[in-house]
Enzyme design. Structure first.
Site, PDB file in Angstrom:
ATOM      1  N   GLY A  12       0.773  -1.232  -0.009  1.00  0.00           N
ATOM      2  CA  GLY A  12      -0.089   0.060   0.024  1.00  0.00           C
ATOM      3  C   GLY A  12       0.887   1.298  -0.150  1.00  0.00           C
ATOM      4  O   GLY A  12       2.067   1.284  -0.272  1.00  0.00           O
ATOM      5  N   GLN A  13       0.197   2.371   0.192  1.00  0.00           N
ATOM      6  CA  GLN A  13       1.106   3.563   0.085  1.00  0.00           C
ATOM      7  C   GLN A  13       2.033   3.644   1.348  1.00  0.00           C
ATOM      8  O   GLN A  13       3.309   3.927   0.988  1.00  0.00           O
ATOM      9  CB  GLN A  13       0.013   4.777   0.484  1.00  0.00           C
ATOM     10  CG  GLN A  13      -1.065   5.128  -0.607  1.00  0.00           C
ATOM     11  CD  GLN A  13      -1.882   6.455  -0.354  1.00  0.00           C
ATOM     12  OE1 GLN A  13      -1.281   7.447  -0.624  1.00  0.00           O
ATOM     13  NE2 GLN A  13      -2.960   6.210   0.149  1.00  0.00           N
ATOM     14  N   ILE A  40      -4.329 -11.885   7.273  1.00  0.00           N
ATOM     15  CA  ILE A  40      -4.366 -11.310   8.600  1.00  0.00           C
ATOM     16  C   ILE A  40      -5.971 -11.448   9.217  1.00  0.00           C
ATOM     17  O   ILE A  40      -5.833 -11.326  10.562  1.00  0.00           O
ATOM     18  CB  ILE A  40      -4.226  -9.635   8.722  1.00  0.00           C
ATOM     19  CG1 ILE A  40      -5.080  -8.691   7.834  1.00  0.00           C
ATOM     20  CG2 ILE A  40      -2.833  -9.289   8.250  1.00  0.00           C
ATOM     21  CD1 ILE A  40      -5.199  -7.328   8.033  1.00  0.00           C
ATOM     22  N   ALA A  63      -5.251  -1.896   5.941  1.00  0.00           N
ATOM     23  CA  ALA A  63      -6.537  -1.463   6.399  1.00  0.00           C
ATOM     24  C   ALA A  63      -7.494  -1.284   5.127  1.00  0.00           C
ATOM     25  O   ALA A  63      -6.922  -1.484   3.889  1.00  0.00           O
ATOM     26  CB  ALA A  63      -6.248   0.213   6.628  1.00  0.00           C
ATOM     27  N   ASP A 105      -7.811   9.979  11.571  1.00  0.00           N
ATOM     28  CA  ASP A 105      -8.653  11.072  12.000  1.00  0.00           C
ATOM     29  C   ASP A 105     -10.045  11.001  12.059  1.00  0.00           C
ATOM     30  O   ASP A 105     -10.676  11.597  12.833  1.00  0.00           O
ATOM     31  CB  ASP A 105      -8.292  12.363  11.277  1.00  0.00           C
ATOM     32  CG  ASP A 105      -8.468  12.329   9.876  1.00  0.00           C
ATOM     33  OD1 ASP A 105      -7.965  11.182   9.180  1.00  0.00           O
ATOM     34  OD2 ASP A 105      -8.934  13.090   9.183  1.00  0.00           O
ATOM     35  N   TYR A 128     -16.448   3.319   8.639  1.00  0.00           N
ATOM     36  CA  TYR A 128     -14.943   3.481   8.638  1.00  0.00           C
ATOM     37  C   TYR A 128     -14.413   3.705   9.800  1.00  0.00           C
ATOM     38  O   TYR A 128     -13.440   3.178  10.329  1.00  0.00           O
ATOM     39  CB  TYR A 128     -14.607   4.327   7.436  1.00  0.00           C
ATOM     40  CG  TYR A 128     -12.802   4.666   7.145  1.00  0.00           C
ATOM     41  CD1 TYR A 128     -12.144   3.431   7.101  1.00  0.00           C
ATOM     42  CD2 TYR A 128     -12.244   5.728   7.702  1.00  0.00           C
ATOM     43  CE1 TYR A 128     -10.586   3.735   7.194  1.00  0.00           C
ATOM     44  CE2 TYR A 128     -11.052   5.917   7.679  1.00  0.00           C
ATOM     45  CZ  TYR A 128     -10.195   5.046   7.398  1.00  0.00           C
ATOM     46  OH  TYR A 128      -8.587   5.065   7.446  1.00  0.00           O
ATOM     47  N   LYS A 132     -11.965   1.602  12.417  1.00  0.00           N
ATOM     48  CA  LYS A 132     -10.465   1.972  12.865  1.00  0.00           C
ATOM     49  C   LYS A 132     -10.748   2.296  14.368  1.00  0.00           C
ATOM     50  O   LYS A 132      -9.772   1.917  14.935  1.00  0.00           O
ATOM     51  CB  LYS A 132     -10.337   3.349  12.306  1.00  0.00           C
ATOM     52  CG  LYS A 132     -10.158   3.045  10.504  1.00  0.00           C
ATOM     53  CD  LYS A 132      -8.909   1.849  10.424  1.00  0.00           C
ATOM     54  CE  LYS A 132      -7.682   2.677  10.608  1.00  0.00           C
ATOM     55  NZ  LYS A 132      -6.643   1.761  10.085  1.00  0.00           N
ATOM     56  N   TRP A 153      -5.395  12.192   5.707  1.00  0.00           N
ATOM     57  CA  TRP A 153      -5.339  13.074   4.323  1.00  0.00           C
ATOM     58  C   TRP A 153      -3.986  12.269   3.880  1.00  0.00           C
ATOM     59  O   TRP A 153      -3.159  12.980   3.185  1.00  0.00           O
ATOM     60  CB  TRP A 153      -5.078  14.396   4.337  1.00  0.00           C
ATOM     61  CG  TRP A 153      -6.415  15.037   4.968  1.00  0.00           C
ATOM     62  CD1 TRP A 153      -7.330  14.585   5.637  1.00  0.00           C
ATOM     63  CD2 TRP A 153      -6.835  16.264   4.607  1.00  0.00           C
ATOM     64  NE1 TRP A 153      -8.477  15.505   5.797  1.00  0.00           N
ATOM     65  CE2 TRP A 153      -8.065  16.728   4.983  1.00  0.00           C
ATOM     66  CE3 TRP A 153      -6.180  17.340   3.763  1.00  0.00           C
ATOM     67  CZ2 TRP A 153      -8.569  17.768   4.976  1.00  0.00           C
ATOM     68  CZ3 TRP A 153      -6.815  18.479   3.484  1.00  0.00           C
ATOM     69  CH2 TRP A 153      -8.213  18.893   4.172  1.00  0.00           C
TER      70      TRP A 153
END
Length: 295
Positions: A12-13, A40, A63, A105, A128, A132, A153
């Site tokens: 991922g990122q 997972i 995620a 956030d 979401y 989390k 972000w």
């Protein structure tokens, strides 16, 4: 023998940025996994993996991040963002590994008017954020010395994100409309990746393995709207696309977004000495990285 750092969600990122930085942290051996290598959501597979590989640290970057889709795909979002986090935290704790979990956030309702501290009461607006938050709770329940890093972000030269979407749309259209009444601080995943690895270096030097556990916030510095972000992306990339500011009410989405989710970084700076970077400097670095990848 070098200590191992297990990274879930390795493609991922954030996982991709950790891969780029890994060679600079030569004192550690890295294990980057995706779902095929480490499912997972399979508790037995998770425990077997930890017993076999015996990592000293686990960075959970995996995620379910499709915020709007989560509203109708609730079970899958909870499985990935909640239940699976519990499996990883429990396996880490039972095998003596330090668990580092990435949160968001979106656990907040956006009603704040000043940078949000780690002690601010949580109140997710959608599925979401709710899933989390469940992941945070399970992480602490099973691994009391876990480190949870909330961010916001997130963008990168890798994966899907706002910066890459804006660049694509600006190349396809002459005009765009972007909301200007949601405020926050962008996070360049490369900066977050470095912060996490620098924290691990500090943890590795501590004789008290339970020291520093808890929740921390991290993002780049500054407060902007999504419209401000889009304008900066346009200006720095040299696009001529016209961008119109619009209210959130003009762009309805299945999931509500926090109107204000600026995170206070005071704690992570004071405890770990982590340096936070102005958002526009990091955006410039990301655009340069994108140019190099496309060259």
């Amino acid at each position: 023998m070098m200590k191992k750092i297990l990274v879930t969600g390795g493609n991922g990122q954030l996982g991709s940025e950790l891969q780029q930085l890994a060679p600079l942290y030569a004192g550690f051996e890295f294990l980057f996994t995706d779902y095929a290598e480490l499912p997972i959501d399979d508790e037995k597979a998770v425990f077997a993996f930890f017993r076999e590989q015996n990592p000293s640290y686990c960075i959970n970057c995996a995620a379910y991040t499709a915020v709007d889709k989560a509203e109708t795909d609730q079970d899958m979002a909870m499985l990935v963002n909640g239940t699976s986090v519990g499996y990883l935290a429990k396996a880490a704790a039972e095998n003596g590994a330090r668990f580092i979990h990435i949160s968001t956030d979106y656990v907040f309702d956006g009603e704040a008017t000043e940078p949000i501290s780690e002690e601010t009461p949580v109140n997710p607006l959608g599925v979401y954020g709710l899933t989390k938050l469940k992941g945070e709770q399970l992480a602490v329940a099973y691994a009391p010395n876990a480190i949870i890093i909330r961010t916001a972000w997130v963008y990168s030269a890798y994966g899907h994100n706002f910066v890459k979407t804006m660049l694509r749309l600006m190349s396809e259209r002459k005009e765009l409309s972007v909301v200007n009444d949601q405020f926050g601080s962008p996070t360049y995943a490369a900066d977050l990746a470095k912060a996490i690895l620098d924290i691990i270096v500090i943890l590795d030097q501590q004789p008290n393995v339970d020291q520093f556990g808890g929740i921390y916030h991290y993002s780049n510095d500054g407060v902007i709207s999504w419209y401000d972000f889009a304008v900066a992306i346009r200006d720095l990339s040299g696009s001529k696309c016209k961008i119109h500011p619009i209210p959130t009410t003009a762009y309805p989405t299945p999931a509500r977004r926090p109107a204000y989710s600026v995170l206070s970084k005071d704690k992570i700076r004071s405890v770990f000495g982590i340096r936070t970077i102005p958002w526009k400097d990091s955006l410039k670095a990301c655009l340069l990285q994108l140019q190099q990848l496309l060259a």
